[in-house]
Scaffold this motif. Structure first.
Motif, PDB file in Angstrom:
ATOM      1  N   UNK A  32       0.865  -1.310  -0.073  1.00 27.48           N
ATOM      2  CA  UNK A  32       0.031   0.007  -0.050  1.00 27.48           C
ATOM      3  C   UNK A  32       0.898   1.053   0.114  1.00 27.48           C
ATOM      4  N   UNK A  33       1.774   1.103   0.943  1.00 22.27           N
ATOM      5  CA  UNK A  33       2.901   2.490   0.785  1.00 22.27           C
ATOM      6  C   UNK A  33       3.559   2.611  -0.675  1.00 22.27           C
ATOM      7  N   UNK A  37       3.471   5.843  -3.237  1.00 22.53           N
ATOM      8  CA  UNK A  37       4.654   6.399  -3.768  1.00 22.53           C
ATOM      9  C   UNK A  37       4.409   6.523  -5.413  1.00 22.53           C
ATOM     10  N   UNK A  38       3.927   5.474  -5.995  1.00 26.70           N
ATOM     11  CA  UNK A  38       3.650   5.586  -7.162  1.00 26.70           C
ATOM     12  C   UNK A  38       2.695   6.579  -7.922  1.00 26.70           C
ATOM     13  N   UNK A  39       1.777   6.927  -6.956  1.00 23.83           N
ATOM     14  CA  UNK A  39       0.840   7.980  -7.386  1.00 23.83           C
ATOM     15  C   UNK A  39       1.385   9.278  -7.463  1.00 23.83           C
ATOM     16  N   UNK A  44      10.781  11.388  -9.381  1.00 23.38           N
ATOM     17  CA  UNK A  44      11.699  10.313  -9.504  1.00 23.38           C
ATOM     18  C   UNK A  44      11.879   9.936  -8.118  1.00 23.38           C
ATOM     19  N   UNK A  45      12.077  10.490  -7.226  1.00 27.90           N
ATOM     20  CA  UNK A  45      12.462  10.018  -5.760  1.00 27.90           C
ATOM     21  C   UNK A  45      11.311   9.127  -5.294  1.00 27.90           C
ATOM     22  N   UNK A  46       9.969   9.465  -5.727  1.00 29.14           N
ATOM     23  CA  UNK A  46       8.973   8.619  -5.092  1.00 29.14           C
ATOM     24  C   UNK A  46       9.090   7.317  -6.017  1.00 29.14           C
ATOM     25  N   UNK A  97      -1.981   4.870  -9.842  1.00 26.45           N
ATOM     26  CA  UNK A  97      -1.509   5.366 -10.932  1.00 26.45           C
ATOM     27  C   UNK A  97      -2.702   6.080 -11.983  1.00 26.45           C
ATOM     28  N   UNK A  98      -3.828   5.265 -11.734  1.00 23.53           N
ATOM     29  CA  UNK A  98      -4.836   5.662 -12.573  1.00 23.53           C
ATOM     30  C   UNK A  98      -5.461   7.132 -12.071  1.00 23.53           C
TER      31      UNK A  98
END
Length: 269
Positions: A32-33, A37-39, A44-46, A97-98
């Motif tokens: 979940x974390x 991050x991918x959100x 780029x650090x995420x 991401x969506x």
């Protein structure tokens, strides 16, 4: 890297009496974390942090099975929980991401890619488990313990779909006078399509997600899921069925060549 890390953590988990189910749920929280991050794929650090957390989740995904086997606590419920947590992490990543893309096209791609992912993963897990079982000369017709509970039965029915499609070879193996020999010959011939199908592992997807987010374009991953991974699954499945037909229609077999290091990467436990 992932399975060696799991093996290093296993003695500590057993010593502290950490259950396999606890590890599965912890993996879900770590995943979940990673999704959060991918959100933020635009930074780029995420994306890098998302990759690190994803690797930690994969370690947990392997460790829960190791704990269950080491402590003799494996159960149908635990297997189902492991599968639900695995799929849950990817669903969260897709949704995150969506939401970040925020377009109708992005949501459409995410939904189609998610459906393709679910189909591919289910098929691959069945093929992988069947391959390793058959390599030992064990046929499904030998009988397996019946699962209890409607949820577990539904999960097993879904995961067992490839098994039913390949039942002809199961009957051939079950009726063989030399199951281990036939299993070894089958494994030597089937290792090539299984290596192609191994592209369906979570490891490959985690790396693909990271690269797409690093390029600030998650749509690239969804297209990769819909196109190349689907094609690899179709070719691998057809190839595997062709290997089975070779043994079903053959009555004489040459002596088995000892395959050097039959190995197909295991993702789910």
């Amino acid at each position: 890297m992932i399975h060696p890390l799991g093996r290093r953590l296993l003695p500590h988990a057993v010593a502290y009496r950490i259950s396999a189910n606890m590890v599965s749920i912890t993996g879900l929280l770590i995943g979940t974390a990673a999704a959060l991050c991918y959100a933020r794929f635009d930074a780029w650090p995420f994306a890098v942090l998302g990759l690190v957390l994803s690797v930690a989740w994969l370690v947990a995904d392997g460790l829960d099975g190791m704990i269950a086997r080491a402590t003799g606590t494996a159960s149908p419920l635990g297997r189902a929980l492991d599968g639900v947590c695995d799929h849950g992490v990817f669903i969260l990543i897709y949704v995150a991401m969506a939401l970040a893309v925020g377009t109708a096209q992005g949501w459409a791609l995410a939904v189609v890619a998610g459906a393709a992912h679910a189909m591919q993963s289910n098929l691959y897990e069945g093929e992988r488990a069947r391959y390793h079982r058959r390599a030992k000369g064990i046929a499904r017709l030998d009988g397996t313990a019946a699962a209890t509970g409607p949820i577990v039965r539904a999960y097993d029915w879904l995961a067992g779909t490839p098994e039913r499609l390949a039942m002809a070879f199961e009957r051939r193996l079950a009726s063989s006078a030399d199951r281990k020999g036939l299993g070894a010959r089958y494994a030597a011939r089937a290792v090539a399509p299984m290596r192609l199908l191994a592209l369906q592992t979570a490891n490959v997807r985690v790396l693909a997600i990271f690269l797409a987010c690093l390029l600030a374009e998650p749509r690239l991953f969804w297209w990769f899921e819909i196109g190349p991974l689907t094609l690899a699954a179709v070719i691998g499945l057809a190839w595997h069925r062709r290997v089975e037909r070779h043994f079903i229609h053959s009555t004489h077999f040459a002596p088995a060549d000892a395959p050097s290091g039959l190995f197909v990467k295991e993702q789910g436990q």
